[in-house]
Design a protein around this motif. Structure first.
Motif, PDB file in Angstrom:
ATOM      1  N   HIS A   1     -14.278 -16.867 -21.506  1.00  0.00           N
ATOM      2  CA  HIS A   1     -15.276 -15.985 -22.117  1.00  0.00           C
ATOM      3  C   HIS A   1     -14.820 -14.532 -22.139  1.00  0.00           C
ATOM      4  N   SER A   2     -14.053 -14.117 -21.134  1.00  0.00           N
ATOM      5  CA  SER A   2     -13.671 -12.703 -21.048  1.00  0.00           C
ATOM      6  C   SER A   2     -12.382 -12.395 -21.794  1.00  0.00           C
ATOM      7  N   ASP A   3     -11.632 -13.430 -22.200  1.00  0.00           N
ATOM      8  CA  ASP A   3     -10.314 -13.244 -22.803  1.00  0.00           C
ATOM      9  C   ASP A   3     -10.335 -12.264 -23.973  1.00  0.00           C
ATOM     10  N   ARG A   4     -11.249 -12.494 -24.920  1.00  0.00           N
ATOM     11  CA  ARG A   4     -11.266 -11.641 -26.122  1.00  0.00           C
ATOM     12  C   ARG A   4     -11.573 -10.193 -25.767  1.00  0.00           C
ATOM     13  N   PHE A   5     -12.402  -9.997 -24.736  1.00  0.00           N
ATOM     14  CA  PHE A   5     -12.753  -8.636 -24.323  1.00  0.00           C
ATOM     15  C   PHE A   5     -11.598  -7.972 -23.578  1.00  0.00           C
ATOM     16  N   ILE A   6     -10.822  -8.762 -22.829  1.00  0.00           N
ATOM     17  CA  ILE A   6      -9.638  -8.229 -22.153  1.00  0.00           C
ATOM     18  C   ILE A   6      -8.641  -7.725 -23.193  1.00  0.00           C
ATOM     19  N   ARG A   7      -8.420  -8.520 -24.233  1.00  0.00           N
ATOM     20  CA  ARG A   7      -7.483  -8.111 -25.291  1.00  0.00           C
ATOM     21  C   ARG A   7      -7.973  -6.835 -25.974  1.00  0.00           C
ATOM     22  N   MET A   8      -9.269  -6.776 -26.220  1.00  0.00           N
ATOM     23  CA  MET A   8      -9.860  -5.594 -26.847  1.00  0.00           C
ATOM     24  C   MET A   8      -9.649  -4.365 -25.969  1.00  0.00           C
ATOM     25  N   HIS A   9      -9.858  -4.545 -24.683  1.00  0.00           N
ATOM     26  CA  HIS A   9      -9.729  -3.438 -23.728  1.00  0.00           C
ATOM     27  C   HIS A   9      -8.297  -2.910 -23.709  1.00  0.00           C
ATOM     28  N   LEU A  10      -7.314  -3.819 -23.719  1.00  0.00           N
ATOM     29  CA  LEU A  10      -5.916  -3.419 -23.635  1.00  0.00           C
ATOM     30  C   LEU A  10      -5.399  -2.829 -24.933  1.00  0.00           C
ATOM     31  N   SER A  11      -5.862  -3.352 -26.065  1.00  0.00           N
ATOM     32  CA  SER A  11      -5.314  -2.920 -27.350  1.00  0.00           C
ATOM     33  C   SER A  11      -6.085  -1.754 -27.952  1.00  0.00           C
ATOM     34  N   VAL A  12      -7.375  -1.968 -28.192  1.00  0.00           N
ATOM     35  CA  VAL A  12      -8.182  -0.937 -28.857  1.00  0.00           C
ATOM     36  C   VAL A  12      -8.320   0.303 -27.980  1.00  0.00           C
ATOM     37  N   MET A  13      -8.513   0.092 -26.675  1.00  0.00           N
ATOM     38  CA  MET A  13      -8.751   1.219 -25.773  1.00  0.00           C
ATOM     39  C   MET A  13      -7.473   1.741 -25.119  1.00  0.00           C
ATOM     40  N   LYS A  14      -6.319   1.142 -25.484  1.00  0.00           N
ATOM     41  CA  LYS A  14      -5.022   1.614 -24.969  1.00  0.00           C
ATOM     42  C   LYS A  14      -5.013   1.698 -23.449  1.00  0.00           C
ATOM     43  N   GLN A  15      -5.421   0.615 -22.807  1.00  0.00           N
ATOM     44  CA  GLN A  15      -5.526   0.605 -21.341  1.00  0.00           C
ATOM     45  C   GLN A  15      -4.370  -0.135 -20.667  1.00  0.00           C
ATOM     46  N   ARG A  16      -3.239  -0.231 -21.354  1.00  0.00           N
ATOM     47  CA  ARG A  16      -2.118  -0.973 -20.781  1.00  0.00           C
ATOM     48  C   ARG A  16      -1.559  -0.313 -19.524  1.00  0.00           C
ATOM     49  N   GLU A  17      -1.358   1.009 -19.563  1.00  0.00           N
ATOM     50  CA  GLU A  17      -0.764   1.687 -18.405  1.00  0.00           C
ATOM     51  C   GLU A  17      -1.670   1.624 -17.169  1.00  0.00           C
ATOM     52  N   PRO A  18      -2.979   1.914 -17.301  1.00  0.00           N
ATOM     53  CA  PRO A  18      -3.858   1.739 -16.131  1.00  0.00           C
ATOM     54  C   PRO A  18      -3.860   0.304 -15.612  1.00  0.00           C
TER      55      PRO A  18
END
Length: 222
Positions: free
Chosen positions: A161-178
């Protein structure tokens, strides 16, 4: 849903379900979007029967809402439900992490490090499709030593259930470094056997993701 997709005739419902699952998790099929069995059957060049079976499986996973008479739609979680998914993750994962750390071995730590290296490579390659799966693999590796089979099955459902939101968080919000930094911190604290600090860091990690995602989804829907 444009070009036809060539697929094997073996276990058609499995293959179609796997492809639709990825399309939903990647955002190609948006939340709330109607799914027409006839269009999918034409797209996959199959009869409606395997499409129907595939949709039933995705309904059981909570990714679509399927009814016999009204067809299917991609599940759209309310903000309250999204928050609940991440709250449940905190409850389940912190308990698993607390039980796992004292039992973790050098093999467990090496496996976690390997997955983190794969995650870093996927970030550098901008391979969005792998982020959710690698995130789940890493967290699962952190908790593997707890040997809690039933709890891990619950976590598998939450991760779906959280997978799509995790991808959104990392890509759209540019949260890869944190995310990189926080994942490395979790492993370092586990290696130091600092159970309380590690569990506190995990709680912050999931809570931060939840709050930032709720803000993003609310803004997008507005």
């Amino acid at each position: 849903m444009a070009a036809r997709r060539a697929i094997s005739r073996n276990t058609l419902p499995d293959v179609i379900a796997a492809d639709l699952r990825e399309r939903i998790l990647s955002g190609e099929l948006a939340e709330g979007e109607p799914i027409r069995q006839e269009a999918l059957a034409e797209e996959y060049d199959v009869s409606r029967m395997p499409v129907r079976e595939a949709l039933k499986r995705l309904d059981a996973e909570g990714l679509v809402l399927f009814t016999n008479n009204r067809g299917a739609t991609v599940t759209k979680h309310s903000l309250r439900e999204i928050a609940e998914i991440f709250d449940l993750r905190i409850l389940v994962e912190v308990d698993l992490f607390r039980r796992s750390i004292p039992a973790m071995t050098t093999t467990d730590f090496a496996r976690c490090t390997q997955i983190l290296d794969e995650m870093d490579a996927s970030y550098d390659a901008d391979d969005v499709a792998r982020w959710g799966a690698l995130n789940h693999r890493y967290h699962s590796a952190l908790y593997a030593a707890a040997e809690r089979k039933l709890t891990n099955e619950i976590l598998q459902g939450l991760s779906l259930h959280s997978d799509r939101f995790i991808r959104m968080h990392l890509s759209v919000m540019k949260q890869r470094e944190p995310a990189k930094a926080e994942h490395r911190e979790l492993l370092a604290l586990a290696e130091a056997r600092d159970v309380n600090a590690a569990c506190a860091a995990l709680t912050r990690h999931i809570s931060r993701t939840k709050e930032e995602l709720l803000t993003l989804v609310a803004e997008n829907r507005a």
